[in-house]
Enzyme design. Sequence first.
Site, PDB file in Angstrom:
ATOM      1  N   LYS A 136     -15.407  30.760  -5.643  1.00 54.22           N
ATOM      2  CA  LYS A 136     -15.995  29.412  -5.761  1.00 54.22           C
ATOM      3  C   LYS A 136     -16.607  28.858  -4.482  1.00 54.22           C
ATOM      4  O   LYS A 136     -16.502  27.664  -4.193  1.00 54.22           O
ATOM      5  CB  LYS A 136     -14.928  28.424  -6.274  1.00 54.22           C
ATOM      6  CG  LYS A 136     -14.414  28.720  -7.660  1.00 54.22           C
ATOM      7  CD  LYS A 136     -13.332  27.791  -8.091  1.00 54.22           C
ATOM      8  CE  LYS A 136     -11.999  28.111  -7.456  1.00 54.22           C
ATOM      9  NZ  LYS A 136     -10.855  27.493  -8.117  1.00 54.22           N
ATOM     10  N   ASP A 172      -4.126  26.519 -10.804  1.00 46.38           N
ATOM     11  CA  ASP A 172      -4.427  25.359 -11.666  1.00 46.38           C
ATOM     12  C   ASP A 172      -4.227  25.660 -13.154  1.00 46.38           C
ATOM     13  O   ASP A 172      -3.905  24.768 -13.944  1.00 46.38           O
ATOM     14  CB  ASP A 172      -5.846  24.816 -11.407  1.00 46.38           C
ATOM     15  CG  ASP A 172      -6.933  25.883 -11.427  1.00 46.38           C
ATOM     16  OD1 ASP A 172      -6.604  27.075 -11.597  1.00 46.38           O
ATOM     17  OD2 ASP A 172      -8.117  25.526 -11.249  1.00 46.38           O
TER      18      ASP A 172
HETATM   19  C1  BGC Z   1      -9.967  31.294  -9.292  1.00 52.51           C
HETATM   20  C2  BGC Z   1      -8.775  31.006 -10.171  1.00 52.51           C
HETATM   21  C3  BGC Z   1      -8.834  29.585 -10.689  1.00 52.51           C
HETATM   22  C4  BGC Z   1     -10.182  29.297 -11.339  1.00 52.51           C
HETATM   23  C5  BGC Z   1     -10.304  27.875 -11.840  1.00 52.51           C
HETATM   24  C6  BGC Z   1     -11.258  30.907  -9.995  1.00 52.51           C
HETATM   25  O1  BGC Z   1     -12.335  31.061  -9.113  1.00 52.51           O
HETATM   26  O2  BGC Z   1     -10.014  32.640  -8.953  1.00 52.51           O
HETATM   27  O3  BGC Z   1      -7.581  31.208  -9.457  1.00 52.51           O
HETATM   28  O4  BGC Z   1      -7.796  29.379 -11.610  1.00 52.51           O
HETATM   29  O5  BGC Z   1     -11.211  29.549 -10.406  1.00 52.51           O
HETATM   30  O6  BGC Z   1     -10.185  26.938 -10.816  1.00 52.51           O
END
Ligand code: BGC
Length: 435
Positions: A136, A172
């Site tokens: 992200k 989360d």
């Molecule tokens: C992460 C996860 C997370 C999801 C939603 C992903 O990029 O790897 O750990 O639960 O985003 O936030």
Amino acid sequence: MQEVYTRFGSEIAKGLKRSTQAQANTKCWPTYVQDLPTGDEMGKYLALDLGGTNFRVLLVTLKGHHDASVDSQIYAVPKDLMVGPGVDLFDHIAECLAKFVAKHDMRNAYLPLGFTFSFPCEQVGLKEAMLTRWTKGFDCAGVEGEDVGRLLHEAIQRRDDVEIDVVGILNDTTGTLMSCAHRNPDCRVGVIVGTGCNACYVEHVDNVELMDPAYKRKQKQVIINIEWGAFGESGQLDFVRTEHDRKIDEKSINRSEQLFEKMTSGMYLGELVRLVLVQALEQNVIFKLSSKRQEYADILRNNVDIFETKHMSEIEDDTFPEFANTRRIVKQLFGLEKAAVEDCQKLKYICECVARRAGTLVAIGVSGLINRISDRRVVVGIDGSVYRYHPKFDAYIRETMHKLVKSDKEFDIMLSEDGSGRGAALVAAVASKTK
Ligand code: BGC
């Protein structure tokens, strides 16, 4: 749909097995959260939430009777902290935490803390979580491979002005599952469709080879963090990925990673629409009658991320023939006054295709989990900006689930109430109880 469903199922099976986990995209990490809430939990807990667009500190009061109240403060995570040294990021977190504690006059109180850290982590217990990779848009040096609980603890110690006990680190999706289970005991799946995309579910410990056997004796279940955003990294989705998906991946900071996430989550959906729109303009199939078509195409081509996922929600909310949101957005983005009805319909159609595909993919994953779980009735807790704010995402998901969930099963979807806050407090509460 059937093909993706089958491939997804075999990937999960791989992730759960010791001998195949290394090759699996979906790592299926045991979270060590084994107790679901009863609704009777009481007490005050601190929570931290890092992993979406903002960073939050929360004070959660669990009141028993399935009730809780939350007091929270949002802090921005400046762009340079997202890609700078990890120490700076953790110092920032500790500083926000210290400010929050001072503001709430809690310096002398003992408050257990649950840390919602929403990135892929390998856990070896409730409190130890090794970051396996950033996602992200985050890329802070010195954190991958490290225990984020320790990094937080050290940052708090460096300040030496608050005393905090980190009792649990969670994803989360786990927070979402816990927060929904707090209200509805049938909840077995937690899903996030926000900046990123992921899910967790309740699995029988006998199917979880990677878990320390000592934990398998008392409790027969454990929440598994699938990390399904990584699905597709071995080419399983190549037959449905488009040139636009490939472009998104090529210019991302985590190339070849998180391919399922890049087709389903808020960080990328708006950008996908922008790419399709640029192509449609170049091929002269949209805004055909406008003399400034070239100019619009240039603006859209040169401004990465100018079309946001929230614009998709606004456009899909529009009604014929007014198209009030669509017209406002095209004017704001590239200066086109009074777009024609036909062009508004086309833009809405592009948005619908991108969102519907995302909803379908998410539903394929969720259906696979429901069919895996032995309970006849399964409630799915969902949260995240895309699910929450898109007017049709829920409908797109349900449409596909009705096709894929086995006919002897019953399911429902519930919107989670602040999973990252309340869920973190619940993990902290069950952790304290277990202790
Ligand atoms: C992460 C996860 C997370 C999801 C939603 C992903 O990029 O790897 O750990 O639960 O985003 O936030």
